[in-house]
Design an enzyme around this catalytic site. Sequence first.
Site, PDB file in Angstrom:
ATOM      1  N   ASP A  91       0.964   0.282   3.169  1.00  7.82           N
ATOM      2  CA  ASP A  91       0.877   0.375   1.720  1.00  7.82           C
ATOM      3  C   ASP A  91       1.453   1.744   1.360  1.00  7.82           C
ATOM      4  O   ASP A  91       1.625   2.607   2.217  1.00  7.82           O
ATOM      5  CB  ASP A  91      -0.584   0.220   1.246  1.00  7.82           C
ATOM      6  CG  ASP A  91      -0.643  -0.128  -0.234  1.00  7.82           C
ATOM      7  OD1 ASP A  91      -1.673  -0.672  -0.675  1.00  7.82           O
ATOM      8  OD2 ASP A  91       0.360   0.101  -0.942  1.00  7.82           O
TER       9      ASP A  91
HETATM   10  C1  GLC Z   1       0.296   0.071  -4.449  1.00  4.57           C
HETATM   11  C2  GLC Z   1      -0.455  -1.182  -4.071  1.00  4.57           C
HETATM   12  C3  GLC Z   1       0.394  -2.216  -3.406  1.00  4.57           C
HETATM   13  C4  GLC Z   1       1.789  -2.157  -3.988  1.00  4.57           C
HETATM   14  C5  GLC Z   1       2.394  -0.827  -3.571  1.00  4.57           C
HETATM   15  C6  GLC Z   1       3.785  -0.619  -4.167  1.00  4.57           C
HETATM   16  O1  GLC Z   1      -0.481   1.207  -4.247  1.00  4.57           O
HETATM   17  O2  GLC Z   1      -1.657  -1.017  -3.320  1.00  4.57           O
HETATM   18  O3  GLC Z   1      -0.227  -3.498  -3.625  1.00  4.57           O
HETATM   19  O4  GLC Z   1       2.570  -3.237  -3.511  1.00  4.57           O
HETATM   20  O5  GLC Z   1       1.579   0.281  -3.908  1.00  4.57           O
HETATM   21  O6  GLC Z   1       3.699  -0.512  -5.561  1.00  4.57           O
END
Ligand code: GLC
Length: 755
Positions: free
Chosen positions: A266
């Site tokens: 993430d």
């Molecule tokens: C965010 C989210 C994830 C998302 C990523 C990119 O913090 O937790 O679900 O796809 O960052 O935006």
Amino acid sequence: MKRTQILLLTALIGCGASAQTKREVPLYLDPQATVEQRVEDALRHMTTHEKVELLHAQSKFTSAGVPRLGIRQLNMDDGPHGVREELEWNAWSAARWTNDSCVAFPSLTCLAATWNRERAQDYGNAISEEFAYRGKDLLLGPGANIQRTPMNGRAFEYLGEDPRLAAEMVVPYIEGVQANGVGCCMKHFALNNQETDRFTVDVNVSERAMREIYLPAFEAAVKRAGVWSIMGSYNLWLGVHCSHNDSLLNGILKREWGFDGALVSDWDAAVDDWQSATGGLDLEMGTSRNGTLTGNRFTYADYHLARPFERMIREGRLPMSLLDEKARRVLRTIFRTAMNPQKTTGKMCSEDHYRTCREIGEEGIVLLRNERCAAKGRKREMPLLPLTAERLSALALGGGRPRLLIVGENATRSLTKGGGSSELKTRRDVSPLEGLKTVYEDLADIVYAQGYESGQAIYDKVDVVGLERQTKLRQEALEKAKDADLLIFIGGMNKNHRQDCENGDRETYDLSFGQNELIAELARIQPRLIVVTFGGNPYAMPWLEQTAALLHCWYLGSEAGTALANIVSGRMCPSGKLPVTFARRYEDYPYVQYGAAAYPGVDRQVYYKEDIFVGYRHFDTRGVRPLFPFGYGLSYTTFRYGEPSLKTLDDDRWEVCLDVTNTGQREGRETVQLYVGREAGEKSLVERPRKELKDFVKVNLQPGETQRVTLHLSADDLAFWDVESHGWKVERGAYRLYVASSSEDVRGSLVLKRN
Ligand code: GLC
């Protein structure tokens, strides 16, 4: 020179020329070659540094390819409900393009509420066409974290409280996406079941609950849908961040399940050089600092899987085979998507996409209440829904056009904005008020009152609206209600911070902004009140008995108003069923009895003390009556279930068959559910829920029509996770098979003896 020699010489030169003109295409560029052949050949051509460059971001949402070899970069984007607007290359701010508006599809909880696998496939196909058209290779979704608490700010992005329903809906979604050459990046693996302290909370959960509740949807995605990438979550498990957790990623995901794709962190979820290198992370995204550098001084070369990892490889502290393994997984993802010769061109904002959006919304809306009530001065009582033209006119006092008052901020507020990374920029965003006006403006005098105000979607603080403003809005609505023949209240949650929004959980199980008081006062003025709510989570309904009808809509996306109006008017018959339990009181949720340690945790440690008894597994087994049970949803017609019969296919497979008849006057869909539990009195090694969902079938029936429904069961469905042997165990003896219309509404049952 003889003629033959001249001919031969000419032929040789010709071949030579053709050889020179026929460019040597390396295998990794050969679209006829298999993905594995292309991966291995690409590796052979790459330098160590080029392999390392594959493993981390080069911008906010892209990772590098190999420019020298013509290997494409990976373009990723959020999110599970539609393709996010373009952001700046290196920043979270919008790039302000003018060609990146998309279709906002309904929330995944709405998709789950359809209980329709075909709709999930349609959803995957349509959304990935939009991703492909925008030149994206990886869709950062679907999300399938289990809804253990109704406070989770991101529950609206997920598929409810039951692992089987989540698995059955996520598999066709992923298949639909990947059939178009776009990869899914299923998230968040694993145990991301709250937003409070999401970056640092360490989840303590039993092995059995992990295997029976929190992992099955991901396991199905890997084993049945062949998901091409998975996103590691922020939180920790066993004290280690899940985006580089050796036990979770190398142990369970890759070795045990055979996942062959890329594990993507993430954004900013990787926190350590050594763990990133050895803990199963393949593609590091969004990192913003390390022990020494932060902000603009921190560069992509400082990522854990960049210079630090390359140094460990070059110094021999880690084997080249580890680098090659990571590079293989990223190359495989590139050749499956960005360089997939079958990848579709896609399209955006096409009418078939809007139709898919509408159909999923219509099938996901759940009719929770539809009581009979009398029109003023008339004896005959009738349900308010469907609100047909004749019903509407019957409600009018004094014979004039009926006066319809629509109250509530969610009648006009865009619910595709806000919410966090799943936020979307849309070209079409039909509001409930617009949708209802389209259907009713020739039939009734329609008046609107906002009723309450929630402030703007602000991600890091709750925007408190003053009491004076709220009082003014409420008084205006109550005054208008006095002259109305029928009220439709449209409220619920929204995508503000502390509502349904990433990076924060709810503050209360109640609806906010004074909605409870407003609804109760409206009902006192005009009992012919239809309540329509939006939101990703259950909530308290102190006014329920005072209302005639209640529809819950989750989030419906670009066609919200049209889908809602089609259900209210009866153009479509509601067929949604709850993917989550609506408890009467917050305290009834199973973890609440264990205090803060069970949610949201104490000192960054949270304990899933309810174990496997999440959702209906708790309410149904322990006899805690919910407000509305898992699997519940009303229709405008009625269904009769015939006696179920059991058909044994072999020692490990059975079918449960029954006739289902539409006994009403309207076409309608019904989801027949199959639950399984140990037969009463049977001894079991472990405590087991009274019943657990194992299959379901949704049928569409004309009035009077009967269809034979077949539900499937295997021995695996009877198993529990045995923590002694660390494996699934099926006990002998009797099981009760329940055929049901909801987790509480059993229409038939039979006994299965497992020898
Ligand atoms: C965010 C989210 C994830 C998302 C990523 C990119 O913090 O937790 O679900 O796809 O960052 O935006």
